[in-house]
Design a protein around this motif. Sequence first.
Motif, mmCIF file in Angstrom:
data_model
loop_
_atom_site.group_PDB
_atom_site.id
_atom_site.type_symbol
_atom_site.label_atom_id
_atom_site.label_comp_id
_atom_site.label_asym_id
_atom_site.label_seq_id
_atom_site.Cartn_x
_atom_site.Cartn_y
_atom_site.Cartn_z
ATOM 1 N N MET A 35 0.921 -1.254 0.046
ATOM 2 C CA MET A 35 0.025 0.090 -0.046
ATOM 3 C C MET A 35 0.921 1.246 0.031
ATOM 4 N N TYR A 36 0.392 2.365 -0.561
ATOM 5 C CA TYR A 36 1.007 3.575 -0.731
ATOM 6 C C TYR A 36 0.985 4.198 0.922
ATOM 7 N N HIS A 37 2.177 4.999 1.069
ATOM 8 C CA HIS A 37 2.015 5.994 2.075
ATOM 9 C C HIS A 37 2.342 7.229 1.543
ATOM 10 N N LEU A 38 1.598 8.221 1.769
ATOM 11 C CA LEU A 38 1.752 9.409 1.294
ATOM 12 C C LEU A 38 1.858 10.536 2.332
ATOM 13 N N PHE A 39 2.764 11.628 1.961
ATOM 14 C CA PHE A 39 2.723 12.523 3.048
ATOM 15 C C PHE A 39 2.736 13.860 2.363
ATOM 16 N N TYR A 40 1.984 15.047 2.997
ATOM 17 C CA TYR A 40 1.917 16.093 2.520
ATOM 18 C C TYR A 40 2.643 17.076 3.524
ATOM 19 N N GLY A 41 2.699 18.220 3.118
ATOM 20 C CA GLY A 41 3.419 19.179 4.102
ATOM 21 C C GLY A 41 3.751 20.452 3.564
ATOM 22 N N ASP A 42 4.923 21.022 4.258
ATOM 23 C CA ASP A 42 5.557 22.397 3.778
ATOM 24 C C ASP A 42 6.528 21.791 2.679
ATOM 25 N N ILE A 43 7.527 22.965 2.444
ATOM 26 C CA ILE A 43 8.337 22.429 1.477
ATOM 27 C C ILE A 43 9.219 21.230 1.721
ATOM 28 N N THR A 44 9.594 20.903 3.102
ATOM 29 C CA THR A 44 10.453 19.738 3.320
ATOM 30 C C THR A 44 9.547 18.691 4.201
ATOM 31 N N GLY A 45 8.446 18.919 4.381
ATOM 32 C CA GLY A 45 7.431 17.954 5.207
ATOM 33 C C GLY A 45 8.234 18.109 6.691
ATOM 34 N N TRP B 163 5.839 26.190 0.665
ATOM 35 C CA TRP B 163 6.228 25.721 -0.460
ATOM 36 C C TRP B 163 5.737 26.885 -1.764
ATOM 37 N N GLU B 164 6.840 27.271 -2.264
ATOM 38 C CA GLU B 164 6.780 28.494 -3.297
ATOM 39 C C GLU B 164 6.119 27.883 -4.432
ATOM 40 N N ASP B 165 5.757 26.835 -4.903
ATOM 41 C CA ASP B 165 4.982 26.438 -6.025
ATOM 42 C C ASP B 165 3.805 25.810 -5.956
ATOM 43 N N SER B 166 3.241 25.972 -4.468
ATOM 44 C CA SER B 166 1.828 25.794 -3.959
ATOM 45 C C SER B 166 0.882 26.788 -5.011
ATOM 46 N N ILE B 167 -0.243 26.219 -5.257
ATOM 47 C CA ILE B 167 -1.422 27.022 -6.149
ATOM 48 C C ILE B 167 -1.854 27.787 -5.232
ATOM 49 N N ILE B 168 -1.472 27.972 -4.012
ATOM 50 C CA ILE B 168 -2.295 28.878 -2.946
ATOM 51 C C ILE B 168 -1.364 29.959 -2.874
ATOM 52 N N GLU B 169 -1.687 31.365 -2.952
ATOM 53 C CA GLU B 169 -0.900 32.445 -2.740
ATOM 54 C C GLU B 169 -0.527 32.364 -1.288
ATOM 55 N N GLN B 170 0.590 33.131 -1.107
ATOM 56 C CA GLN B 170 1.317 33.049 0.150
ATOM 57 C C GLN B 170 0.611 33.363 1.490
ATOM 58 N N GLN B 171 -0.016 34.559 1.325
ATOM 59 C CA GLN B 171 -0.892 35.094 2.481
ATOM 60 C C GLN B 171 -1.936 34.117 2.958
ATOM 61 N N HIS B 172 -2.452 33.017 2.368
ATOM 62 C CA HIS B 172 -3.412 32.157 2.713
ATOM 63 C C HIS B 172 -2.821 30.870 2.862
ATOM 64 N N ARG B 173 -1.804 30.519 2.581
ATOM 65 C CA ARG B 173 -1.263 28.972 2.719
ATOM 66 C C ARG B 173 -1.437 28.550 3.936
ATOM 67 N N ILE B 174 -1.781 27.093 3.951
ATOM 68 C CA ILE B 174 -1.891 26.351 5.034
ATOM 69 C C ILE B 174 -0.380 26.272 5.710
ATOM 70 N N LEU B 175 -0.159 26.646 6.991
ATOM 71 C CA LEU B 175 1.215 26.767 7.546
ATOM 72 C C LEU B 175 1.300 25.507 8.351
ATOM 73 N N GLY B 176 0.627 24.736 8.910
ATOM 74 C CA GLY B 176 0.902 23.359 9.578
ATOM 75 C C GLY B 176 -0.254 22.901 10.236
ATOM 76 N N MET B 177 -0.061 22.071 11.229
ATOM 77 C CA MET B 177 -1.051 21.507 11.824
ATOM 78 C C MET B 177 -1.284 22.344 13.322
ATOM 79 N N GLY B 178 -2.587 22.243 13.745
ATOM 80 C CA GLY B 178 -2.944 22.804 14.913
ATOM 81 C C GLY B 178 -3.789 22.017 15.779
#
Length: 313
Positions: A44-54, A144-159
């Motif tokens: 099975m796949y194990h996929l990780f998503y996060g900031d530029i380096t996770g 992550w600078e290549d995110s499709i979301i503009e910087q001022q609204h990007r998800i920062l991390g877990m809360g």
Amino acid sequence: MYTIPGHHHISMITKDAKLNNHFYQKVLGLRRVKKTVNQDDPSMYHLFYGDITGSAGTELSFFEMPIVGSTIRGTNAITQIGLLVPSYESLGFWKQRFESLDVKHGDITTYAGRDALHFEDSEGLRMILINNNDEEVPEQWMGWEDSIIEQQHRILGMGTVEITVRHLDRLAKTLKDMFGYVEVAYSDQEAIYQSVAGQSLGEIVIKQQDGPSEKPGKGSIHHLAIRVKNEEELRYWDSVVKERGFHSSGIVERFYFQSLYFRESNGILFEIATDGPGFTADSSVEELGKQLDLPPFLEERRAEIEANLTPLD
């Protein structure tokens, strides 16, 4: 005595890795930082998503289980995940985005004392965007600078992470007495604890609920991992977990980090994981998440593993 500086990652179940891959990259704008397999079951796949380096504290991880059914919600489960966004204006941006993309969501409201927007992914996983409101975030969190979301609204991390249990006091005692979490609020039905006082990046909301336990399925949360700095600290917590009478898995080498697992008294699975070495252990920052990466002990099985996986891109 060591302290817990926040969440490390949180792991969920997806029925469809391709659908999951689209939602977290193309809807939420997170970076896929690691495409690998479940080390205990490499079919099975194990996929990780996060900031530029996770970075630790930004990681959302998913195990693909194609035969899994729907989640039957109940108690004794991790029930919601908070994701931090920069401002109140960001919540308005995301509400409009969810409306345009037909993502299930609520109105802007409050949660654990902060502005919030509840939503669900394409498989019913419950999440909350939370206004970080200029609270400090770890210096290693890097957008992550290549995110499709503009910087001022990007998800920062877990809360804030919400855990629903039959016996609130048992989990509260584990967080407060064993790990040193600070009690922020407490009632018979709900309590809030923070690993870093005043910050939501390591916050846990406990809700008490009777009834049957949740039956896991697609969109359910498998476990929450909390951060420690290194192997020395992990060994310390291994001894603490055992002294408290919990069964510890012992230290497990995950290549990208080391960790241990235990279940608290309600049956909630916790992982304690080290910050490093991180996902750049076998990949450059530029190439993160592009290829199937395998830990060294699985590399000789690459051809077999790749043959059993459905391409994502």
